[in-house]
Design an enzyme around this catalytic site. Structure first.
Site, short mmCIF file in Angstrom:
data_model
loop_
_atom_site.label_atom_id
_atom_site.label_comp_id
_atom_site.label_asym_id
_atom_site.label_seq_id
_atom_site.Cartn_x
_atom_site.Cartn_y
_atom_site.Cartn_z
N GLU A 43 0.78 -1.24 -0.08
CA GLU A 43 0.07 0.05 0.10
C GLU A 43 1.18 1.34 0.21
O GLU A 43 0.53 2.32 -0.59
CB GLU A 43 -1.07 0.40 1.02
CG GLU A 43 -2.04 -1.37 1.04
CD GLU A 43 -3.02 -1.09 -0.47
OE1 GLU A 43 -3.11 0.49 -1.00
OE2 GLU A 43 -3.63 -2.32 -0.51
N TYR A 126 -6.80 6.38 3.09
CA TYR A 126 -7.02 4.88 2.71
C TYR A 126 -6.25 3.91 2.98
O TYR A 126 -7.19 2.71 3.25
CB TYR A 126 -6.45 5.98 1.02
CG TYR A 126 -5.71 4.31 0.31
CD1 TYR A 126 -7.37 3.96 -0.70
CD2 TYR A 126 -5.53 3.88 -0.12
CE1 TYR A 126 -7.17 2.57 -0.88
CE2 TYR A 126 -4.43 2.92 -0.84
CZ TYR A 126 -5.54 2.31 -1.11
OH TYR A 126 -5.51 0.99 -1.89
N ASP A 144 -10.27 5.26 -2.72
CA ASP A 144 -8.74 5.90 -3.81
C ASP A 144 -9.65 6.05 -5.00
O ASP A 144 -10.39 6.34 -5.45
CB ASP A 144 -7.80 4.37 -3.94
CG ASP A 144 -8.80 3.81 -5.08
OD1 ASP A 144 -9.86 3.52 -5.19
OD2 ASP A 144 -7.79 3.07 -5.89
N CYS A 199 -12.98 0.78 -15.73
CA CYS A 199 -13.49 2.47 -16.11
C CYS A 199 -12.82 2.86 -15.59
O CYS A 199 -12.06 3.88 -14.51
CB CYS A 199 -14.49 1.72 -14.32
SG CYS A 199 -15.40 3.67 -14.57
N CYS A 206 -16.64 0.84 -21.40
CA CYS A 206 -17.26 0.57 -21.14
C CYS A 206 -18.32 -0.12 -21.66
O CYS A 206 -19.06 -1.65 -20.97
CB CYS A 206 -18.74 2.16 -21.37
SG CYS A 206 -17.68 3.62 -20.60
N CYS A 209 -17.72 -3.02 -19.42
CA CYS A 209 -18.12 -3.11 -18.49
C CYS A 209 -19.29 -4.31 -17.60
O CYS A 209 -20.37 -3.60 -18.35
CB CYS A 209 -17.78 -1.80 -17.71
SG CYS A 209 -18.27 -1.76 -16.14
N CYS A 215 -25.28 2.11 -14.51
CA CYS A 215 -23.98 3.14 -14.89
C CYS A 215 -24.63 4.32 -15.14
O CYS A 215 -25.47 4.83 -16.51
CB CYS A 215 -22.66 2.82 -16.21
SG CYS A 215 -21.65 3.95 -15.86
#
Length: 297
Positions: A43, A126, A144, A199, A206, A209, A215
């Site tokens: 991280e 985060y 995030d 995305c 798309c 997706c 969406c």
DNA sequence: TAAGCGTGGCC
DNA sequence: TGGCCAAGCTT
């Protein structure tokens, strides 16, 4: 709440979870044997640095310092050196400081408590939520840049989120967070992965997706971003660039570095001195004698 | 709150 | 080509 509420949350959850199961990348910090420390290291490295560049650094880091105590026992300068060219080297210093805190205050084990994580150097909202969620399978809003973008599009119907995280975003993310901890943890990484792979910021796929039928942005005809100009990151000619060049010399040196070798990286003396002073102030460089510097011991 | 903080790859 | 972007944090 916005248009996506036409889709029941459980369906949304299973849609993303199914997609994640089929499409998740095989990343080393996601394996069952990845320790909380390994997750934390990943991280830190992933804060503003792409996965591809993190992979080798992550492996080398854990090879050398398999536990927080291992890192804490070494000099902070060694962390800066191992950080290599990942960028934002203050993260290396903070990861070292976090390892010291974990060793001294948490018995050498990465804390599983969100507040305790948040109190560690270099750990913000985060990262605390990510470690608690990914390493300890807890239920947290993990917000995030990827998740923010997915929600901006799917829920709010705009191409990009605002520059800074808003209370409304956090509210939306909270509302969609699955009730069960284990499900919430996988949902968190799943939405992130969707943002990272499908995305995406510049050319979202798309057509591929799983949320395209749910969406709001898609339904609105994918209108382009209309908000204020997003802040760019200038680099050429900035102090940041000079700091980078100076630190590269210190990193690549074995020990002490004479002023002349630092002077060689940048012609303009005022900016060069300011950059070097900045590195010293940040603890990334250490003066050992007049005109002699090294990484912090 | 907004600016500062590295580095490299991509379209 | 060069602006934009990449699992943010700190002050």
């Amino acid at each position: 709440m916005a248009a996506i509420t036409s889709t029941p949350a459980p369906l949304l959850h299973s849609t993303v979870l199914d997609w994640y199961e089929a499409n998740a990348r095989d990343l080393p910090w996601r394996t069952a044997d990845a320790s909380p420390w390994a997750v934390m290291v990943s991280e830190f490295m992933l804060q503003q640095t792409p996965v591809k560049r993190v992979l080798p650094a992550y492996a080398a880091w854990l090879e050398r310092w398999p536990t927080p105590a291992d890192l804490a026992a070494d000099a902070p300068g060694e962390a800066v050196r191992m950080w290599g060219r990942l960028g934002y080297p203050r993260r290396a210093l903070r990861l070292h400081a976090a390892a010291v805190a974990i060793t001294e205050q948490h018995g050498g084990r990465v804390p599983d408590d969100h507040a305790a994580l948040l109190a560690l150097p270099g750990v913000g909202e985060y990262t605390a939520a990510a470690v608690a969620s990914f390493a300890f399978r807890q239920r947290h809003v993990v917000l995030d840049t990827n998740v923010r973008r997915v929600f901006a599009r799917a829920v709010t119907g705009v191409e990009y989120p605002a520059q800074a995280t808003t209370a409304a975003e956090r509210r939306t993310a909270t509302e969609y967070l699955p009730a069960t901890a284990e499900t919430a943890a996988t949902w968190a990484v799943g939405v992130m992965e969707l943002g990272a792979l499908v995305c995406t910021a510049r050319s979202p796929e798309c057509g591929a997706c799983p949320l395209r039928g749910h969406c709001a942005w898609q339904r609105a005809g994918r209108p382009p971003y209309e908000g204020p100009a997003r802040r760019g990151q200038s680099y050429e000619g900035t102090d940041r660039q000079v700091r980078g060049k100076l630190l590269a010399v210190l990193r690549d040196a074995h020990g002490e570095v004479a002023q002349e070798r630092l002077d060689a990286v940048w012609p303009e003396p005022v900016q060069r001195a300011r950059a070097l002073d900045g590195l010293v102030a940040d603890g990334l460089a250490e003066p050992v004698a007049p005109g002699v510097y090294r990484l912090p011991q």
